[in-house]
Design an enzyme around this catalytic site. Sequence first.
Site, mmCIF file in Angstrom:
data_model
loop_
_atom_site.group_PDB
_atom_site.id
_atom_site.type_symbol
_atom_site.label_atom_id
_atom_site.label_comp_id
_atom_site.label_asym_id
_atom_site.label_seq_id
_atom_site.Cartn_x
_atom_site.Cartn_y
_atom_site.Cartn_z
ATOM 1 N N TRP A 1 41.301 35.460 49.021
ATOM 2 C CA TRP A 1 40.834 35.855 50.529
ATOM 3 C C TRP A 1 39.492 36.496 50.309
ATOM 4 C CZ3 TRP A 1 40.100 40.516 53.223
ATOM 5 C CH2 TRP A 1 39.930 40.275 54.719
ATOM 6 N N HIS A 2 39.337 37.339 49.260
ATOM 7 C CA HIS A 2 37.881 38.207 49.337
ATOM 8 C C HIS A 2 36.830 37.231 48.833
ATOM 9 C CE1 HIS A 2 40.500 41.991 49.495
ATOM 10 N NE2 HIS A 2 39.433 42.152 49.914
ATOM 11 N N GLY A 3 37.241 36.129 47.950
ATOM 12 C CA GLY A 3 35.956 35.324 47.578
ATOM 13 C C GLY A 3 36.526 34.692 46.396
ATOM 14 N N THR B 1 45.295 37.415 47.965
ATOM 15 C CA THR B 1 44.492 38.408 48.098
ATOM 16 C C THR B 1 43.114 38.338 47.503
ATOM 17 O OG1 THR B 1 46.223 40.028 48.088
ATOM 18 C CG2 THR B 1 44.251 41.028 48.609
#
Lengths: 327, 456
Positions: B312-314, B309
Amino acid sequence: MRFVNACPLLLVTVVSATLYAFTGFRLPEREPADEIPTVREETVPEMPEELALAASDPLQSDLRGADDEMDLSAEAEQTEERIDPVAEQEQPEDGQPVEEEESGPDPEPVPPYADLSFAEVDASFFDDALFIGDSRTVGLSEYCEELDERATFYAKISLTVKKALDLEFVKTEEGRKSIDTLLDENDYGKIYVMLGLNEIGSGTAESFREDYRVMIDRIREKQPDAVIVIQGIMHVTKNKSNNDRSFNNPRINSRNEAIAGLQDARAGIYYIDPNEAFDDEEHHLTASLSFDDVHLKAASYGLWYEFLRQHGLVRNTEETDVTGNDL
Amino acid sequence: MTFTDFDFLFRFLPVFLFVYYLAPAVVRIYVLIAGSYFFYALFDIRFCLILLLLSLWNYALVGLVRRGNRRAFAAGVTVDVASLVLAKAFGAVGGPAWMPVGMSFYVFRMLFFLADGYRGKMKKEPTLPDSLAFFCLFPQLLSGPIMRYADFERSSAFREPAEATGWRRRLRNIFVRLENGLTWLIFGMAAKVLLADHLRSLWNALYGIGYESLSTPLAWLGVYTYSMELYYDFWGYSLMAAGVGVMIGLPMIENFRQPYAAGGVSEFYRRWHVTLGDFFRENVYIPLGGSRNGWLKTVRNLGIVWLLTGLWHGITVNFLFWAGAVLFMILMERELKDRRSRLLHLVGRLHVLVGIPLTWLMFAVSDTERLSAYFQRLFPIREAVGTVYDGDFLKYVSAYGIYLFFSLVFMIPSVYHYFERHRRTPAVTAGLTALFVLCLISLARAGGNPFLYLQF
């Protein structure tokens, strides 16, 4: 009618869409050009702008015909005319006869604000100083305690030259007042102004200079003895300057050149450019001094104060001490 | 072109809907595909090509995958994941122009698509137009929600047996759908434009001051401002996307369920960005064994989920801090769960109301040095390094008080539930109309000027 009952929101949006199609939602605002630096390019129509100004203020039109350099000479003639009424107003209070001023080359009639030179001063120099400006000056008042304790600040986010004196924004015990009113009620020794960024997207350098001149004249009228210091508009960082059609340094420089032309030591109007304290080698606001590319970060405001301290205005005589206040 | 652009609201959307509903039901899916690709092409036409290629790839495999072909499934997942990772890596190196807008969302939709096919959660084999439309749906293209194919399958818009019911009935259905979608659209727009955008300008102001120069009360205000900004921005966006989806006949997809009313972090993330949480739970956590194989494996599985997660955000280090902090709180709650329910109650609330906002700070500030400067102002053990203006808290509270107040009001679950239940009553309709007008004024004043709220 049944449709309205069944689908009221649809109706509202359809009406809005229709309105948008016809008007583009360019709402008639108070002064859209000032508040919203529109995307429209204002650089081209110089002619109409000047014509419009000339039409609105025919007395000034001669001044605008010339280039900036030409203006300086025109300005010199102009200021002599301008000083006279001030001197006349002063005389009844001073109790000094009119003849003396005209009779000889005595240094005495020189007004207290005229022909000063720049020198380092200490903090008490700012005891009788007033600062007028936009968010950047607000920042100075907030993050430079030493200056804020001494000087007065009439500063507001998004303030413009056009509205600066008339907008009733200064909170006083008797409610909000305009700078115009407050200049009637108080006396200041030095008045520092930094304005212009918020209107950088509208008008031309010439029209800006004209607005600025009107503002300075009004301040002078209310504060006949004050030293008026025009500060050049602070630059933005390279990143900002290269990516913004309005808020860029070439534009700021052209505006600064225009208002620098208003300086007139005999009339007590001086110009200083704080950018020399903040600029990098390429003449942009040094990136490390700012987080948002436009304002100094809090920790950088000390530099501004230091610059002001290095550029105090004092008379070059023996009786001047370092505060410059005993004149 | 985002949902709050006038060109989207008043040009693209009405024209699209007009054509869409004028077309016979069987043709609508093609209108949807054309409209979505047109919408996407406005960002960059090359993005369309990537989307199209990936769509065709996933469609080509889905038949095999549905029949339980492991290799096809593995190949599909590998290519999807690899293209996303590559795009993210290019984006990190070559700047945002390299990362197609919304790619992480549509790739997740594709992965979910294959996974649902593999697990037999698709009723019928998707046709080419179905697959193309499902992947490019313009309301969900930019930032989700990550809708599942099953929801797309059960949507009625382009396969309604309308011919039987007569045109009056059909027209009525369309209008009901549009009106219904508009309630969500407007509510979401108000959350985004009236709350989030203003809160963001406050957050930007703190950024401009420099975190090392914030007074401690302002630093805390900043933490809550950013938390609410993120919430209203994303929730508002999700509601707008859902609203437009409802207008074209998709089911309402709920992406946020009053997360701040949660009693703990685990519950918070079942209510926050629900579709992403579902994705990770169903496709990572449960296949890994979930929480059924003892403490160690549970911790490992949760760790993997949150690591992914975060990534995925950065791919910056702050997202790992963020994920780590969330994981830590979740584990702490798990430890308490079996033993001390009273303490859990208290700790859970504290996590949601204090811990989560602090994790958002890690989410927001990518520069580790600045993040550390911020934390030093939150917990001022040492003297401030920079200059601090003691009046800053009052200044910003009085300037933004009204936005902060309404942001708090709309955090209360019953406020939203009231709206949800009564959204077709005259009173709520009048309220929505007023909000809509306020949004338009706010947006018109912005007039494409990014500095609307950031005047100098």
